[in-house]
Design a protein around this motif. Structure first.
Motif, short mmCIF file in Angstrom:
data_model
loop_
_atom_site.label_atom_id
_atom_site.label_comp_id
_atom_site.label_asym_id
_atom_site.label_seq_id
_atom_site.Cartn_x
_atom_site.Cartn_y
_atom_site.Cartn_z
N SER A 432 0.82 -1.21 0.00
CA SER A 432 0.00 0.00 0.00
C SER A 432 0.86 1.26 0.00
CB SER A 432 -0.91 0.01 1.23
OG SER A 432 -0.14 0.01 2.43
N ALA A 433 2.16 1.11 0.25
CA ALA A 433 3.10 2.23 0.26
C ALA A 433 4.49 1.68 -0.05
CB ALA A 433 3.09 2.93 1.62
N PRO A 434 5.41 2.51 -0.56
CA PRO A 434 6.76 2.02 -0.88
C PRO A 434 7.45 1.43 0.35
CG PRO A 434 6.41 4.18 -1.85
CD PRO A 434 5.24 3.94 -0.95
N GLN A 435 8.24 0.38 0.12
CA GLN A 435 8.99 -0.27 1.20
C GLN A 435 10.19 -0.99 0.60
OE1 GLN A 435 8.34 -3.93 4.35
NE2 GLN A 435 6.59 -2.63 3.90
N GLY A 436 11.35 -0.77 1.16
CA GLY A 436 12.55 -1.48 0.72
C GLY A 436 12.85 -1.22 -0.75
N LEU A 437 12.90 -2.28 -1.55
CA LEU A 437 13.22 -2.17 -2.96
C LEU A 437 11.97 -2.13 -3.84
CD1 LEU A 437 16.27 -4.60 -3.39
CD2 LEU A 437 16.21 -2.25 -2.54
N ASN A 438 10.85 -1.75 -3.27
CA ASN A 438 9.60 -1.77 -4.02
C ASN A 438 8.80 -0.48 -3.85
OD1 ASN A 438 9.34 -4.62 -5.16
ND2 ASN A 438 9.79 -5.03 -3.01
N GLN A 439 8.17 -0.09 -4.94
CA GLN A 439 7.19 0.98 -4.90
C GLN A 439 5.84 0.41 -4.48
OE1 GLN A 439 7.85 4.48 -5.63
NE2 GLN A 439 9.79 3.48 -5.13
N LYS A 440 4.85 1.24 -4.38
CA LYS A 440 3.49 0.80 -4.12
C LYS A 440 3.06 -0.17 -5.21
CE LYS A 440 -1.19 2.71 -3.61
NZ LYS A 440 -1.99 3.97 -3.57
N GLY A 441 2.37 -1.24 -4.84
CA GLY A 441 1.90 -2.20 -5.83
C GLY A 441 2.62 -3.53 -5.69
N ALA A 442 2.70 -4.27 -6.79
CA ALA A 442 3.21 -5.64 -6.77
C ALA A 442 4.70 -5.70 -6.49
CB ALA A 442 2.89 -6.33 -8.08
N THR A 443 5.13 -6.74 -5.78
CA THR A 443 6.53 -6.91 -5.37
C THR A 443 7.21 -8.12 -6.00
OG1 THR A 443 5.97 -8.29 -3.46
CG2 THR A 443 5.97 -5.89 -3.13
N GLY A 444 6.44 -9.09 -6.49
CA GLY A 444 7.05 -10.34 -6.95
C GLY A 444 7.67 -11.11 -5.80
N VAL A 445 7.12 -10.95 -4.61
CA VAL A 445 7.70 -11.55 -3.42
C VAL A 445 7.78 -13.08 -3.55
CG1 VAL A 445 5.53 -11.85 -2.13
CG2 VAL A 445 7.66 -11.46 -0.89
N LEU A 446 8.89 -13.63 -3.08
CA LEU A 446 9.17 -15.05 -2.96
C LEU A 446 9.48 -15.75 -4.28
CD1 LEU A 446 6.74 -16.19 -0.12
CD2 LEU A 446 9.10 -15.42 0.05
N VAL A 447 9.54 -15.02 -5.39
CA VAL A 447 10.08 -15.62 -6.62
C VAL A 447 11.51 -16.08 -6.36
CG1 VAL A 447 10.89 -15.14 -8.97
CG2 VAL A 447 8.60 -14.42 -8.27
N LYS A 448 12.30 -15.23 -5.72
CA LYS A 448 13.70 -15.58 -5.43
C LYS A 448 13.78 -16.78 -4.48
CE LYS A 448 14.85 -11.53 -3.97
NZ LYS A 448 15.72 -10.58 -3.26
N THR A 449 12.91 -16.79 -3.48
CA THR A 449 12.93 -17.90 -2.52
C THR A 449 12.58 -19.22 -3.20
OG1 THR A 449 12.43 -16.48 -0.62
CG2 THR A 449 11.81 -18.80 -0.44
N LEU A 450 11.54 -19.23 -4.02
CA LEU A 450 11.17 -20.45 -4.72
C LEU A 450 12.28 -20.91 -5.66
CD1 LEU A 450 7.37 -20.05 -5.61
CD2 LEU A 450 8.42 -21.07 -3.59
N TYR A 451 12.94 -19.94 -6.30
CA TYR A 451 14.05 -20.28 -7.19
C TYR A 451 15.19 -20.94 -6.40
CZ TYR A 451 18.12 -20.00 -10.16
OH TYR A 451 19.25 -20.34 -10.86
N ASN A 452 15.60 -20.31 -5.30
CA ASN A 452 16.71 -20.84 -4.52
C ASN A 452 16.36 -22.17 -3.86
OD1 ASN A 452 18.94 -19.00 -4.85
ND2 ASN A 452 17.68 -17.47 -3.82
N LEU A 453 15.09 -22.34 -3.50
CA LEU A 453 14.62 -23.62 -2.97
C LEU A 453 14.80 -24.71 -4.03
CD1 LEU A 453 13.20 -24.83 -0.43
CD2 LEU A 453 11.04 -24.41 -1.61
N ALA A 454 14.40 -24.41 -5.27
CA ALA A 454 14.55 -25.39 -6.36
C ALA A 454 16.03 -25.64 -6.68
CB ALA A 454 13.82 -24.89 -7.60
N LYS A 455 16.79 -24.58 -6.72
CA LYS A 455 18.23 -24.70 -7.06
C LYS A 455 18.96 -25.62 -6.10
CE LYS A 455 22.43 -21.87 -7.46
NZ LYS A 455 22.98 -20.51 -7.36
N ASN A 456 18.61 -25.54 -4.82
CA ASN A 456 19.31 -26.31 -3.78
C ASN A 456 18.59 -27.60 -3.43
OD1 ASN A 456 21.47 -24.38 -3.39
ND2 ASN A 456 19.95 -23.05 -2.46
N LYS A 457 17.65 -28.00 -4.26
CA LYS A 457 16.85 -29.22 -4.05
C LYS A 457 17.75 -30.46 -3.95
CE LYS A 457 12.85 -31.51 -6.20
NZ LYS A 457 13.32 -32.88 -6.18
#
Length: 457
Positions: A432-457
């Protein structure tokens, strides 16, 4: 963006801690920017030295890029690592911040965002990490796709078009995208999911994305994303203000599709399956109603206590399909599921529920590598009682208390004893407001986590 390794001093970015320069016009506060034109430098504040971290570095560089976007600057240069970071960590932190800062969702704007910045000069000694940089850029492409899908409005993203995006973005990368329509959905026994979907003129699409490039005997990870492309609340209707951002209710599916792109773009030798039960929760004479009792794919009956608790009903069938059809080593579901998680964890942490501590340990390890914040909530047997129904096997809401926990525990009934982690991204997927590396709106959160989870499977 062109990344070069040439030790250039053109528009050199100099990192400065607070009060380090003794400059009355520049204190060095975190993210503070001072163009030192005479020396062809841009001073970038990092705040207090004793509070410095990788997160601070990223946010400062992000603020710098947001500033530079509005300026007539085509090229900037970074000096060698002056911190206690590994050089690779330094490089990847800077590049992630740059790519995040450049992102702008202007799809619906007549005047598009024009960025003159084209060239980023990196220290020559970092060239040995070029493969790591290329890997990160592919992951960030997946994150960008997730952001774009979630930011698009529901007149552009509905079940059919979401399925088309998945096919368009993934099939050429070695992902087998299967799209099932109404009759197939019913024949597959996905009846609880269809009850949510049936009120809309935009018919559902059940999307299964198979990336099977690991060993033949390797059990896959299955990622399931909530795919409500719009949620009116149904007969338990939301307020007008509550509906305005419901294009974001498919944040889980955006994350899964984005992660599948990152995984396939980097050609991981793993077996990963993504599943999305895409639909709209609309109001019509066909819509399901409070008080209805419906049957799920696993045979359980569900009392509909509130039609605005629809996401967990669609996920019930989706996770059950994933569990029974793929016998996964690990299953993750991601969903913008509850307002309660915002009350508990704001828009900063993703809430988690699990049936397996070993499975959660893998997720939390991947999230830390990815710098994405996840907090485990207790899967307490007593709290599970709130979902009990007098008339059916289970009720789709547990009331006001422990709302994020009971929502996750509802889904647990359908995972067939598969090691499973539920991630509630209602707060973190769409800000609802800018935070960290993101503006208001979509963040794509956990794409990186899912990728690293798969990579280290």
């Amino acid at each position: 963006m062109n990344y070069k390794y040439n030790d250039s001093n053109r528009n050199l970015i100099e990192f400065v801690f607070e009060n380090e320069k003794g400059n009355p016009f520049f204190k060095g506060n975190m993210g503070e920017i001072f163009p030192n034109i005479g020396e062809d430098k841009i001073l970038l504040g990092l705040g207090k030295k004793n509070e410095f971290s990788k997160e601070v570095l990223k946010e400062a560089v992000y603020k710098l890029i947001r500033y530079i976007k509005s300026k007539d600057i085509e090229e900037i240069s970074f000096i060698e690592n002056q911190f206690n970071f590994k050089d690779k960590e330094y490089l990847l932190s800077i590049v992630e911040a740059i790519e995040s800062g450049i992102y702008e969702f202007d799809h619906y704007k007549k005047e598009k965002s024009l960025v003159k910045l084209e060239n980023i000069n990196l220290p020559k000694n970092l060239e040995e990490y070029k493969e790591d940089l290329d890997e990160l850029l592919n992951v960030l492409l997946g994150q960008k796709l997730a952001k774009d899908l979630v930011n698009l409005r529901s007149n552009d993203i509905y079940p059919e078009t979401l399925a088309n995006y998945a096919k368009k973005e993934l099939e050429d990368l070695g992902v087998d995208v299967k799209i099932y329509q109404k009759d197939e959905i019913l024949n597959m026994g996905l009846t609880a999911y269809y009850n949510v979907a049936k009120g809309s003129d935009n018919e559902p699409r059940f999307i299964v994305m198979e990336y099977l490039h690991g060993k033949d005997d390797e059990r896959p990870y299955v990622y399931v994303g909530k795919g409500l492309t719009y949620d009116s609340g149904g007969y338990s209707i939301k307020t007008s203000d509550g509906m305005k951002t419901m294009n974001s209710d498919m944040g889980g599916s955006g994350t899964v599709i984005g992660a599948m792109k990152a995984i396939s773009k980097n050609k991981l030798k793993k077996n990963i399956v993504g599943i999305v039960a895409a639909c709209e929760n609309s109001i019509s004479g066909r819509s399901y109603k409070p008080g209805d009792i419906i049957k799920a794919r696993n045979g359980m009956t569900i009392e509909v206590d509130n039609t605005d608790a629809e996401g967990r009903i669609t996920l019930a069938d989706a996770v059950n399909y994933g569990a029974t059809e793929y016998n996964p080593e690990l299953m993750i579901d991601l969903a913008t599921l509850t307002g309660a998680v915002l009350v508990a964890l704001a828009e900063t942490y993703t809430g988690a529920i699990t049936n397996n501590d070993e499975a959660f340990a893998k997720v939390i390890e991947a999230s830390k590598v990815s710098d994405e914040k996840v907090w485990q909530l207790p899967n307490d047997p007593f709290i599970r009682k709130y979902n009990e129904s007098e008339n059916a096997d289970i009720k789709n809401t547990g009331g006001r208390m422990a709302g994020s926990i009971t929502a996750g525990q509802f889904i647990e009934n359908f995972v067939e004893n598969t090691p499973w982690v539920h991630l509630d991204i209602a707060g973190t997927a769409y800000l609802s407001a800018p935070q960290g590396l993101n503006q208001k709106g979509a963040t794509g959160v956990l794409v990186k986590t899912l990728y690293n989870l798969a990579k280290n499977k």
